[in-house]
Write a protein that holds these residues in place. Sequence first.
Motif, mmCIF file in Angstrom:
data_model
loop_
_atom_site.group_PDB
_atom_site.id
_atom_site.type_symbol
_atom_site.label_atom_id
_atom_site.label_comp_id
_atom_site.label_asym_id
_atom_site.label_seq_id
_atom_site.Cartn_x
_atom_site.Cartn_y
_atom_site.Cartn_z
ATOM 1 N N LYS A 40 0.854 -1.176 0.000
ATOM 2 C CA LYS A 40 0.000 0.000 0.000
ATOM 3 C C LYS A 40 0.894 1.232 0.000
ATOM 4 N N VAL A 41 0.682 2.098 -0.983
ATOM 5 C CA VAL A 41 1.527 3.277 -1.160
ATOM 6 C C VAL A 41 0.636 4.509 -1.217
ATOM 7 N N LYS A 42 0.943 5.481 -0.385
ATOM 8 C CA LYS A 42 0.189 6.730 -0.367
ATOM 9 C C LYS A 42 0.701 7.638 -1.471
ATOM 10 N N ILE A 43 -0.227 8.169 -2.294
ATOM 11 C CA ILE A 43 0.155 9.012 -3.426
ATOM 12 C C ILE A 43 -0.501 10.377 -3.289
ATOM 13 N N ASN A 44 0.151 11.377 -3.870
ATOM 14 C CA ASN A 44 -0.358 12.748 -3.898
ATOM 15 C C ASN A 44 0.059 13.341 -5.237
ATOM 16 N N THR A 45 -0.890 13.455 -6.178
ATOM 17 C CA THR A 45 -0.570 13.809 -7.551
ATOM 18 C C THR A 45 -1.426 14.971 -8.033
ATOM 19 N N LEU A 46 -1.040 15.497 -9.200
ATOM 20 C CA LEU A 46 -1.815 16.503 -9.917
ATOM 21 C C LEU A 46 -2.263 15.870 -11.226
ATOM 22 N N CYS A 47 -3.570 15.857 -11.483
ATOM 23 C CA CYS A 47 -4.121 15.085 -12.600
ATOM 24 C C CYS A 47 -5.059 15.939 -13.449
ATOM 25 N N LYS A 48 -5.161 15.529 -14.717
ATOM 26 C CA LYS A 48 -6.195 16.052 -15.605
ATOM 27 C C LYS A 48 -7.412 15.143 -15.468
ATOM 28 N N VAL A 49 -8.508 15.703 -14.977
ATOM 29 C CA VAL A 49 -9.710 14.922 -14.691
ATOM 30 C C VAL A 49 -10.797 15.308 -15.683
ATOM 31 N N LEU A 55 -7.587 20.542 -14.191
ATOM 32 C CA LEU A 55 -6.340 20.156 -13.548
ATOM 33 C C LEU A 55 -6.518 20.308 -12.041
ATOM 34 N N VAL A 56 -6.608 19.187 -11.325
ATOM 35 C CA VAL A 56 -6.897 19.210 -9.892
ATOM 36 C C VAL A 56 -5.990 18.213 -9.185
ATOM 37 N N PRO A 57 -5.734 18.412 -7.873
ATOM 38 C CA PRO A 57 -4.951 17.433 -7.103
ATOM 39 C C PRO A 57 -5.780 16.194 -6.785
ATOM 40 N N GLY A 95 -9.803 17.126 -5.996
ATOM 41 C CA GLY A 95 -10.124 18.541 -5.893
ATOM 42 C C GLY A 95 -9.629 19.164 -4.605
ATOM 43 N N ILE A 96 -9.891 20.488 -4.478
ATOM 44 C CA ILE A 96 -9.495 21.238 -3.284
ATOM 45 C C ILE A 96 -10.728 21.872 -2.642
ATOM 46 N N LYS A 97 -11.298 22.879 -3.324
ATOM 47 C CA LYS A 97 -12.457 23.559 -2.758
ATOM 48 C C LYS A 97 -13.683 22.652 -2.795
ATOM 49 N N GLN A 98 -13.963 22.095 -3.971
ATOM 50 C CA GLN A 98 -15.068 21.156 -4.105
ATOM 51 C C GLN A 98 -14.511 19.744 -4.003
ATOM 52 N N LEU A 99 -14.100 19.381 -2.797
ATOM 53 C CA LEU A 99 -13.439 18.099 -2.570
ATOM 54 C C LEU A 99 -14.443 16.961 -2.708
ATOM 55 N N LYS A 100 -14.085 15.990 -3.534
ATOM 56 C CA LYS A 100 -14.919 14.808 -3.736
ATOM 57 C C LYS A 100 -14.167 13.598 -3.210
#
Length: 546
Positions: A255-264, A275-277, A302-307
């Motif tokens: 299990k690996v924790k990831i933190n990326t920036l993606c095109k959704v 383009l959201v984290p 997302g950040i503000k509208q976190l899903k």
Amino acid sequence: MLANSAMEMQVEETPLALRRLWNLTRARLAGTTTTIDEPELVDNLPYAQEPEERPKALTSAPSDYESDGEEAFSELDVPEVPEVQCKGYWTSSVYDKEVILDASTLGDVPAVYRVPQPAPHQMPVIGVYIDPRVRTGFRYKIRPMQALDAPPLSVKPRYLFDGKALTLQSIGRGFARRLTFEPIDSTLNENNNYFWSDSRPEGFLFEIEAVSVGDKFTIYDANHEPQGILEVVQQQKNQIEINQLIGADGTIEKKVKINTLCKVEWYENDGATKLVPVTGVALLKKGRGNASVVRVINVAIGIKQLKKGYELKPGVQSSSRRVKVNGADIKDIPCQYSMVGLERYELPVIGTYVDPRIIPGFSYRVRPANSRRHLFEGRSLMLQSVGMGYGKRITFKPDTLNAPENYFWSDSHPEGIGMEPRAVHPDMKFSITGNGGLLGEAIVFRADLPQIEKMTEYVDVPGKRGKAVEKYIQVDVTCHVKLATTGGGSVDSEVHLMKVSGTALVRKDPGQQTAKLIKVFNVGLDSQLNLLFAHSQTELTFHPIP
């Protein structure tokens, strides 16, 4: 009586402690330990009767390589623990920002190393000590470790192998263990992607990489319904391994924790990308081959509208793409439909709903949503009319006027229809101009790739009733290109086959039945000539030749 029984217990356990002391003393005399002085060696020995306040030694996990320590110390019984935690692989030192790596806790040669404290995402490899989380089949980035007494650097040491994450293929045996990686930028016979564990006295730091830039995933909600797709663009933070589980059959799960920036791209937003984290926990599994990502859980987008609460699965499955339409949005019969299987460049037609961007006079290619085969033998046909009512008849230009067969009804296919707009067709001829001069000619050889509608505009025409319809369509075709000579005017006989991409402008004026291709601009060539034109600031334009 209690004192006598306690003495008997100590007498029974003393020979085991003495044997360990003798073995470690022989190892020290043979030069297999890195401990500097005698008191530290004795202090690191396990007690015959362990006090309650002394922290327990870490139990080791089975490794991918065979240890030489098992032969030298056969009497040491090292238990195998299938699950490895991400903390506690080393002992804290009395000094700040230092840790002690003891290979004997891994059932190996009892060599002890004092190194700078690794970060949570780093796994140390030095001498005979190889972090038990370092496993073959997984991808790692390797950075040289700094010396303990080295001054702090303003810039961290560079990664090995040009900063690429490579798959670890094998871990050798012996005091100097060769770590071999996949032969990227090398050959199988001459693989230069390797080093020995003692190549640097300071050691190495391994950083696992579960998800890489360019990886694509399909987004699923809690009901396992596809909601969109995403592509990894950038790594926001280092990936941290938080758990490792080794099965009885030898399979390894991490299990690996990831933190990326993606095109959704959400299906419900009509193909719009943002383009959201994206954060989550990637589950990797390794069997006989290399490890691969099974899925990503606990995903937050997302950040503000976190899903939250989403799950990612590798790959983009176009058959899972879902589109929702509502007839009330186009002032038609208020029926709602959900279509699965359309590509993002296809316009939906289902039941009573016909996408308003589908306009008679333009050419389209038609495909049922549940099939990869197009209707009308895959040809692009000019749309003549869209009927009225619940089941709207959609009629294309017929092959023969006496027996027209190029039509269907909007409700003929319960799963729906996708219509792809087409602007450029094979065998079309163009003249190439730039800076007011003729540069050559082009003939379309192939036009297999999708043509994507970017925008539709309604333009007023002076002196005429109604508005002209203009569509801007992105095209990617292959052409036979003949370039003009230096003097201009005449065309060279040499033909160049190259890919051409650009934006096609298709216009339908009021009162006309058929839309016409006006030009293709913003042209790019898959050739070195594109650099020449860009350097001279020449904007190429393709004009159709009747």
